[in-house]
Write a protein that holds these residues in place. Structure first.
Motif, PDB file in Angstrom:
ATOM      1  N   SER A   1       0.836  -1.209   0.000  1.00  0.00           N
ATOM      2  CA  SER A   1       0.000   0.000   0.000  1.00  0.00           C
ATOM      3  C   SER A   1       0.867   1.254   0.000  1.00  0.00           C
ATOM      4  O   SER A   1       0.609   2.203  -0.754  1.00  0.00           O
ATOM      5  CB  SER A   1      -0.932   0.012   1.217  1.00  0.00           C
TER       6      SER A   1
ATOM      7  N   ILE B   1      -2.480  -3.465  -9.792  1.00  0.00           N
ATOM      8  CA  ILE B   1      -3.395  -3.956  -8.759  1.00  0.00           C
ATOM      9  C   ILE B   1      -4.611  -4.570  -9.444  1.00  0.00           C
ATOM     10  O   ILE B   1      -5.414  -3.856 -10.061  1.00  0.00           O
ATOM     11  CB  ILE B   1      -3.819  -2.822  -7.802  1.00  0.00           C
ATOM     12  N   ASP B   2      -4.747  -5.879  -9.332  1.00  0.00           N
ATOM     13  CA  ASP B   2      -5.859  -6.541 -10.005  1.00  0.00           C
ATOM     14  C   ASP B   2      -7.036  -6.743  -9.062  1.00  0.00           C
ATOM     15  O   ASP B   2      -6.980  -6.396  -7.884  1.00  0.00           O
ATOM     16  CB  ASP B   2      -5.411  -7.868 -10.624  1.00  0.00           C
ATOM     17  N   ASP B   3      -8.108  -7.332  -9.589  1.00  0.00           N
ATOM     18  CA  ASP B   3      -9.350  -7.473  -8.830  1.00  0.00           C
ATOM     19  C   ASP B   3      -9.228  -8.456  -7.669  1.00  0.00           C
ATOM     20  O   ASP B   3     -10.083  -8.470  -6.784  1.00  0.00           O
ATOM     21  CB  ASP B   3     -10.491  -7.925  -9.756  1.00  0.00           C
TER      22      ASP B   3
ATOM     23  N   THR C   1      -8.277  -5.715   0.056  1.00  0.00           N
ATOM     24  CA  THR C   1      -9.070  -4.481   0.130  1.00  0.00           C
ATOM     25  C   THR C   1      -8.213  -3.217   0.226  1.00  0.00           C
ATOM     26  O   THR C   1      -8.496  -2.234  -0.480  1.00  0.00           O
ATOM     27  CB  THR C   1     -10.048  -4.551   1.316  1.00  0.00           C
TER      28      THR C   1
ATOM     29  N   GLN D   1      -6.966  -2.435  -3.202  1.00  0.00           N
ATOM     30  CA  GLN D   1      -8.058  -1.980  -4.059  1.00  0.00           C
ATOM     31  C   GLN D   1      -8.410  -0.520  -3.762  1.00  0.00           C
ATOM     32  O   GLN D   1      -8.739   0.252  -4.670  1.00  0.00           O
ATOM     33  CB  GLN D   1      -9.296  -2.864  -3.843  1.00  0.00           C
TER      34      GLN D   1
ATOM     35  N   LYS E   1      -5.896   1.650  -5.367  1.00  0.00           N
ATOM     36  CA  LYS E   1      -6.179   1.728  -6.807  1.00  0.00           C
ATOM     37  C   LYS E   1      -7.280   2.742  -7.089  1.00  0.00           C
ATOM     38  O   LYS E   1      -7.209   3.491  -8.079  1.00  0.00           O
ATOM     39  CB  LYS E   1      -6.580   0.345  -7.320  1.00  0.00           C
TER      40      LYS E   1
ATOM     41  N   SER F   1     -18.042   4.055  -6.743  1.00  0.00           N
ATOM     42  CA  SER F   1     -17.497   2.764  -6.294  1.00  0.00           C
ATOM     43  C   SER F   1     -17.073   2.838  -4.832  1.00  0.00           C
ATOM     44  O   SER F   1     -17.321   1.907  -4.053  1.00  0.00           O
ATOM     45  CB  SER F   1     -16.298   2.367  -7.156  1.00  0.00           C
TER      46      SER F   1
ATOM     47  N   TRP G   1     -18.360   0.531  -1.583  1.00  0.00           N
ATOM     48  CA  TRP G   1     -17.477  -0.223  -0.685  1.00  0.00           C
ATOM     49  C   TRP G   1     -17.699   0.183   0.762  1.00  0.00           C
ATOM     50  O   TRP G   1     -17.711  -0.659   1.657  1.00  0.00           O
ATOM     51  CB  TRP G   1     -16.023   0.017  -1.074  1.00  0.00           C
TER      52      TRP G   1
END
Length: 313
Positions: A42, A61-63, A67, A70, A73, A91, A95
Motif C-alpha cells: 500500500s 493492482i488486479d481485482d 481491500t 483496491q 487503486k 465505487s 465499498w
C-alpha cells in the motif's frame, strides 16, 4: 507481539516525509507477515501515486488484490483523470456501505483523502473521525484545519501525542497546527521542519514546510531559495504530491504563486522568480492544479471582471 521489530518503520517514515522514491527503493523487505506485506505494498503504490505514476498502480493492482490495495487503486483512478472522479466516488461509496470491509483502516483513509479533495469535509470525517491509526488521526488534523477548526485539530493532535509524541506524523501535525495558529507558533513550526532537514534527506515536503514558515515570518528571500530547491527536486523526480501530507503542505506552484503575490505588494514591480514570471507561475498553477482553490478564485474574479466590463460597455 510486544517489543517485536517494526520492519516497516523506515518505509513509513520515507513516505510520511515525502521521500517517495526512497520508499520504493527500500521496499524489498524479507520475512514480512501477510498484514505487513499488504501495508508495505500500500505504501509503495501510494508512493507511485505521489510521483504521478497512476497508470502503473492501476495496471498492477488486479481485482484479486486485498481491500487496502483496491482502495489505493481507487485513489489512483480518482487522481488520474477528471473523467474518472464520478465513477470512482460511486465505487468508493459502495465499498463503504459494505459492512464486511467498511472498517478497513486503509479504505477509510483513502475515503478521507478523496472526500477532502472534493472539499466534502463532513463526509470525509464520517470515515476518519473514529481514528484507529496515526495516519487517520493526522488526516483528521488536516481536515479540521481546512474547516478552520483549529480547536478540533488540537484535540486530534493531543490524541496523537498521547500515543507517540515523537512519531513523525505527530511532529508534522504539530507543525501544521502551529502554522494555522500563527504568531509565535510559526517559529516552532519552522524548528520542526529544520529538525527534519537535519535528521533526514531533504524532500519537497520539508522544503515547502520551511518555505511556508519563512513566508509567514516575512523572510521572502529564504522562502524563494527553498522553493527553487523544491522545484528542482520535483522536476528531477516528476513528483506531483497527492498524498494527504502533500495536500496539506501545498504544491510548489501554489506557494511560489503566493510568494510572487506578496512580493508584488512589497515591490510594485514585475516579479521574476527563479526564471519564472508572475504570469508564468499563474499558468503553471492552472496547468498542474486546475481544481485548486487559487485557480478557482482567479477564474471567478476574471469572470466577474468580464461581466463588469460588459455591463458598462
Amino acid at each position: 507481539m510486544a517489543g517485536a521489530p517494526d520492519h516497516l518503520f523506515n518505509l513509513r517514515n520515507n513516505f510520511y516525509l515525502g521521500a517517495y522514491q526512497a520508499a520504493i527503493n527500500t521496499s524489498d523487505l524479507p520475512n514480512l507477515s501477510p498484514d505487513d506485506a499488504v501495508e508495505r505494498d500500500s505504501l509503495v503504490y501510494r508512493s507511485y501515486i505521489a510521483l504521478s505514476s497512476y497508470q502503473l498502480v492501476i495496471h498492477e493492482i488486479d481485482d484479486a488484490a486485498a481491500t487496502p490495495l483496491q482502495a489505493v487503486k481507487l485513489l489512483a483512478l480518482y487522481l488520474s483523470s477528471p473523467e474518472n472522479k464520478e465513477s470512482t466516488i460511486s465505487s468508493l461509496k459502495e465499498w463503504l456501505a459494505d459492512s464486511a470491509i467498511a472498517n478497513n483502516a486503509i479504505l477509510r483513509l483513502i475515503a478521507g483523502i478523496i472526500f477532502m479533495h472534493e472539499e466534502d469535509y463532513n463526509e470525509a470525517l464520517k470515515h476518519t473521525n473514529a481514528g484507529g491509526t496515526m495516519e487517520l488521526h493526522a488526516l483528521n488534523v488536516q481536515i479540521f484545519l481546512k474547516m478552520h477548526r483549529s480547536d478540533y485539530a488540537e484535540k486530534q493532535l493531543r490524541i496523537m501525542q498521547q500515543i507517540d509524541e515523537d512519531h513523525t506524523l505527530t511532529q508534522l501535525a504539530t507543525a501544521w497546527l502551529n502554522l494555522a495558529v500563527g504568531g509565535s507558533k510559526i517559529q516552532e513550526a519552522y524548528l520542526i521542519f529544520q529538525d527534519f532537514s537535519e535528521k533526514y534527506p531533504m524532500t519537497g515536503l520539508i522544503l515547502n514546510g520551511k518555505a511556508v514558515c519563512c513566508m509567514h515570518m516575512g523572510n521572502f528571500d529564504e522562502a524563494e531559495t527553498l522553493l527553487l530547491e523544491a522545484l528542482n527536486k520535483a522536476r528531477c523526480k516528476g513528483s506531483r504530491d497527492t498524498s494527504q501530507f502533500g495536500c496539506m503542505q501545498s504544491s510548489h506552484w501554489q506557494i511560489f504563486f503566493t510568494l510572487s503575490q506578496l512580493l508584488l505588494k512589497h515591490t510594485e514591480i514585475f516579479v521574476y522568480l527563479g526564471g519564472l514570471t508572475f504570469l508564468a507561475l499563474t499558468s503553471q498553477l492552472k496547468l498542474s492544479h486546475p481544481d485548486h482553490v487559487l485557480v478557482k478564485r482567479a477564474s471567478s474574479a476574471e469572470d466577474s471582471f468580464e461581466r463588469a466590463v460588459q455591463s458598462v460597455a
